[in-house]
Design a protein around this motif. Structure first.
Motif, PDB file in Angstrom:
ATOM      1  N   UNK A   1       0.994  -0.997  -0.107  1.00  0.00           N
ATOM      2  CA  UNK A   1       0.100  -0.026   0.023  1.00  0.00           C
ATOM      3  C   UNK A   1       1.001   1.108  -0.025  1.00  0.00           C
ATOM      4  N   UNK A   2       0.483   2.265  -0.587  1.00  0.00           N
ATOM      5  CA  UNK A   2       1.274   3.448  -0.637  1.00  0.00           C
ATOM      6  C   UNK A   2       1.295   4.163   0.686  1.00  0.00           C
ATOM      7  N   UNK A   3       0.212   4.190   1.411  1.00  0.00           N
ATOM      8  CA  UNK A   3       0.309   4.611   2.843  1.00  0.00           C
ATOM      9  C   UNK A   3      -0.228   3.613   3.740  1.00  0.00           C
ATOM     10  N   UNK A   4       0.152   3.930   5.158  1.00  0.00           N
ATOM     11  CA  UNK A   4      -0.117   2.939   6.210  1.00  0.00           C
ATOM     12  C   UNK A   4      -1.724   3.324   6.530  1.00  0.00           C
TER      13      UNK A   4
ATOM     14  N   UNK B   1      -0.459  -6.999  -5.246  1.00  0.00           N
ATOM     15  CA  UNK B   1      -1.823  -6.226  -4.782  1.00  0.00           C
ATOM     16  C   UNK B   1      -1.707  -4.953  -4.021  1.00  0.00           C
ATOM     17  N   UNK B   2      -2.409  -3.843  -4.326  1.00  0.00           N
ATOM     18  CA  UNK B   2      -2.322  -2.510  -3.786  1.00  0.00           C
ATOM     19  C   UNK B   2      -3.309  -2.356  -3.264  1.00  0.00           C
ATOM     20  N   UNK B   3      -3.194  -2.272  -1.759  1.00  0.00           N
ATOM     21  CA  UNK B   3      -4.568  -1.804  -0.906  1.00  0.00           C
ATOM     22  C   UNK B   3      -4.503  -0.360  -0.584  1.00  0.00           C
ATOM     23  N   UNK B   4      -5.778   0.312  -1.027  1.00  0.00           N
ATOM     24  CA  UNK B   4      -5.917   1.787  -0.934  1.00  0.00           C
ATOM     25  C   UNK B   4      -7.373   1.909  -0.319  1.00  0.00           C
ATOM     26  N   UNK B   5      -7.512   3.470  -0.051  1.00  0.00           N
ATOM     27  CA  UNK B   5      -8.853   3.867   0.310  1.00  0.00           C
ATOM     28  C   UNK B   5      -9.158   4.995  -0.565  1.00  0.00           C
ATOM     29  N   UNK B   6     -10.569   5.214  -0.647  1.00  0.00           N
ATOM     30  CA  UNK B   6     -11.025   6.378  -1.693  1.00  0.00           C
ATOM     31  C   UNK B   6     -11.011   7.801  -1.116  1.00  0.00           C
ATOM     32  N   UNK B   7      -9.766   8.034  -1.017  1.00  0.00           N
ATOM     33  CA  UNK B   7      -9.425   9.663  -0.415  1.00  0.00           C
ATOM     34  C   UNK B   7      -8.389  10.242  -1.354  1.00  0.00           C
ATOM     35  N   UNK B   8      -8.217  11.349  -1.443  1.00  0.00           N
ATOM     36  CA  UNK B   8      -7.078  11.852  -2.079  1.00  0.00           C
ATOM     37  C   UNK B   8      -5.830  11.501  -1.753  1.00  0.00           C
ATOM     38  N   UNK B   9      -5.370  11.445  -0.337  1.00  0.00           N
ATOM     39  CA  UNK B   9      -4.328  10.785   0.210  1.00  0.00           C
ATOM     40  C   UNK B   9      -4.058   9.448  -0.389  1.00  0.00           C
TER      41      UNK B   9
ATOM     42  N   UNK C   1       0.075  -5.599 -11.272  1.00  0.00           N
ATOM     43  CA  UNK C   1      -0.902  -5.197 -10.002  1.00  0.00           C
ATOM     44  C   UNK C   1      -2.219  -4.942 -10.357  1.00  0.00           C
ATOM     45  N   UNK C   2      -2.707  -5.293  -9.028  1.00  0.00           N
ATOM     46  CA  UNK C   2      -4.264  -4.754  -9.252  1.00  0.00           C
ATOM     47  C   UNK C   2      -4.586  -4.228  -7.675  1.00  0.00           C
ATOM     48  N   UNK C   3      -5.765  -3.734  -7.752  1.00  0.00           N
ATOM     49  CA  UNK C   3      -6.137  -2.912  -6.488  1.00  0.00           C
ATOM     50  C   UNK C   3      -7.258  -3.474  -5.826  1.00  0.00           C
ATOM     51  N   UNK C   4      -6.989  -3.329  -4.398  1.00  0.00           N
ATOM     52  CA  UNK C   4      -8.095  -3.720  -3.518  1.00  0.00           C
ATOM     53  C   UNK C   4      -8.302  -2.179  -2.977  1.00  0.00           C
ATOM     54  N   UNK C   5      -9.942  -1.765  -2.901  1.00  0.00           N
ATOM     55  CA  UNK C   5     -10.495  -0.637  -2.477  1.00  0.00           C
ATOM     56  C   UNK C   5     -10.953  -0.881  -1.201  1.00  0.00           C
ATOM     57  N   UNK C   6     -10.403  -0.581  -0.106  1.00  0.00           N
ATOM     58  CA  UNK C   6     -10.782  -0.633   1.312  1.00  0.00           C
ATOM     59  C   UNK C   6     -11.646   0.385   1.667  1.00  0.00           C
ATOM     60  N   UNK C   7     -12.572   0.161   2.556  1.00  0.00           N
ATOM     61  CA  UNK C   7     -13.600   1.227   3.045  1.00  0.00           C
ATOM     62  C   UNK C   7     -13.955   1.971   1.887  1.00  0.00           C
ATOM     63  N   UNK C   8     -14.736   1.404   0.871  1.00  0.00           N
ATOM     64  CA  UNK C   8     -15.254   1.577  -0.172  1.00  0.00           C
ATOM     65  C   UNK C   8     -16.665   2.294   0.397  1.00  0.00           C
TER      66      UNK C   8
ATOM     67  N   UNK D   1     -14.426   9.879  -2.570  1.00  0.00           N
ATOM     68  CA  UNK D   1     -14.611  10.121  -3.847  1.00  0.00           C
ATOM     69  C   UNK D   1     -14.387   9.185  -4.876  1.00  0.00           C
ATOM     70  N   UNK D   2     -14.750   9.302  -5.984  1.00  0.00           N
ATOM     71  CA  UNK D   2     -14.512   8.301  -7.068  1.00  0.00           C
ATOM     72  C   UNK D   2     -13.052   8.428  -7.676  1.00  0.00           C
ATOM     73  N   UNK D   3     -12.047   9.080  -6.981  1.00  0.00           N
ATOM     74  CA  UNK D   3     -11.006   9.363  -7.695  1.00  0.00           C
ATOM     75  C   UNK D   3     -10.066   8.218  -8.032  1.00  0.00           C
ATOM     76  N   UNK D   4     -10.242   7.128  -6.982  1.00  0.00           N
ATOM     77  CA  UNK D   4      -9.452   5.908  -7.211  1.00  0.00           C
ATOM     78  C   UNK D   4     -10.052   5.123  -8.532  1.00  0.00           C
ATOM     79  N   UNK D   5     -11.250   5.033  -8.492  1.00  0.00           N
ATOM     80  CA  UNK D   5     -11.994   4.413  -9.537  1.00  0.00           C
ATOM     81  C   UNK D   5     -11.569   5.008 -10.856  1.00  0.00           C
ATOM     82  N   UNK D   6     -11.638   6.099 -11.064  1.00  0.00           N
ATOM     83  CA  UNK D   6     -11.199   7.018 -12.268  1.00  0.00           C
ATOM     84  C   UNK D   6      -9.783   6.766 -12.688  1.00  0.00           C
ATOM     85  N   UNK D   7      -9.085   6.953 -11.632  1.00  0.00           N
ATOM     86  CA  UNK D   7      -7.625   6.760 -11.889  1.00  0.00           C
ATOM     87  C   UNK D   7      -7.464   5.170 -12.414  1.00  0.00           C
ATOM     88  N   UNK D   8      -7.789   4.322 -11.823  1.00  0.00           N
ATOM     89  CA  UNK D   8      -7.670   2.877 -12.332  1.00  0.00           C
ATOM     90  C   UNK D   8      -8.012   2.614 -13.661  1.00  0.00           C
TER      91      UNK D   8
END
Ligand code: SF4
Ligand code: SF4
Length: 285
Positions: free
Chosen positions: A7-10, A185-193, A212-219, A223-230
């Motif tokens: 994950x890019x962040x903790x 597998x990259x785990x992320x959350x739907x925030x700008x950070x 790679x592929x993404x797991x979107x946690x706390x979906x 916002x929809x930034x992660x979906x748009x980016x992916x």
């Protein structure tokens, strides 16, 4: 197959994903979980392994023989980490800064430098409910995580499904953990950070040539930034985990998701199937 979970962040739920994946694959009996988050390992909280043995990790640091040393200064010149200072009558070694690269002893014209081991942490090996479990622990105050990560990864067994819990971020210990994986597998959350740090992590795995592929946690929040980016980057979102108070409760009590709520076992098995489809042919079991 070697599957890293990064994950890019903790705080995105990386360990929740890696432990649930390991547990849902366990019936096959061919799974290892390697916790390479050596500064803050926490997969053991969920898997509660029994440890059978431990290995102390050392790095080689220089010891200068002042009888032989001519104080020429070459060792300090070559040390890019500034771990040596050559004074008129003495060479000072700052062991905490030394990366154990061996350049100073190799280049000393008087053969005045020997190497001695300095303990920086430990690797513990055990078993949890049929899952082979290995984690590394960096001693408090130490900065050199990669040598411990390498020691943990020495336990990778070809032919097994190896899940690597990677430290957060995109720094050297992360690269060391992810390197050599068949899939990340990259785990992320739907925030700008989350988006910012996901993009950095994607750059890193692409640089390493790892799919790679993404797991979107706390979906469901943010916002929809992660979906748009992916979508833009053609990165598949393989799983969405909703923001759910029950999942948070389980996490805070150290209970793996697949053991705490019915239905997630099947969901994680489907996630693994999706990963197998995307991993290089040779990596599939
Ligand atoms: S390179 Fe060798 S001889 Fe020169 S200062 Fe360092 S230890 Fe001494
Ligand atoms: S082993 Fe490498 S990092 Fe350590 S003091 Fe020598 S040159 Fe510097």
């Amino acid at each position: 197959m070697i599957l890293s979970v990064a994950s890019g962040k903790g705080g995105t739920g990386k360990t929740l994903v890696s432990t649930s994946l390991a547990l849902c694959l366990k019936p096959g009996g061919n799974v290892q979980l390697l916790d390479c988050d050596v500064e803050e390992p926490n997969a053991h909280i969920f898997l509660k392994p029994t440890f059978a043995r431990s290995e102390t990790v050392f790095i080689p640091v220089p010891r200068v023989d002042e009888e032989k040393c001519t104080h020429c200064g070459k060792c300090a010149e070559v040390c890019v980490y500034h771990a040596l200072a050559v004074l008129k009558e003495r060479v000072l070694v700052f062991a905490e800064l030394c990366h154990g690269c061996g350049a100073c002893s190799y280049l000393c014209p008087e053969d005045a430098i020997a190497e001695e081991g300095r303990e920086i942490g430990v690797v513990e090996i055990g078993n949890s409910k049929g899952i082979e479990f290995v984690h590394g622990k960096l001693n408090i105050g130490e900065a050199m995580a990669p040598p411990i990560t390498r020691k943990v990864k020495e336990h990778i067994k070809p032919g097994k499904t190896t899940i690597i819990d990677v430290p957060p971020g995109t720094s050297c210990p992360v690269v060391e953990s992810v390197r050599g994986s068949d899939f990340c597998l990259l785990v992320t959350e739907p925030t700008p950070f989350g988006l910012n740090d996901l993009a950095l992590a994607v750059d890193m795995v692409r640089e390493l040539g790892i799919p790679c592929g993404v797991v979107l946690n706390r979906a469901g929040v943010g916002d929809s930034g992660i979906e748009d980016y992916c979508l833009r980057e053609r990165i598949p979102i393989l799983l969405q985990i909703p923001l759910d108070i029950e999942i948070a409760r389980l996490y805070s009590r150290g209970i793996p998701l697949v053991e705490g709520i019915n239905g997630w076992q099947k969901t994680f098995l489907e996630l693994f199937d999706g990963i197998e489809q995307l991993a290089p042919l040779g990596a599939r079991q």
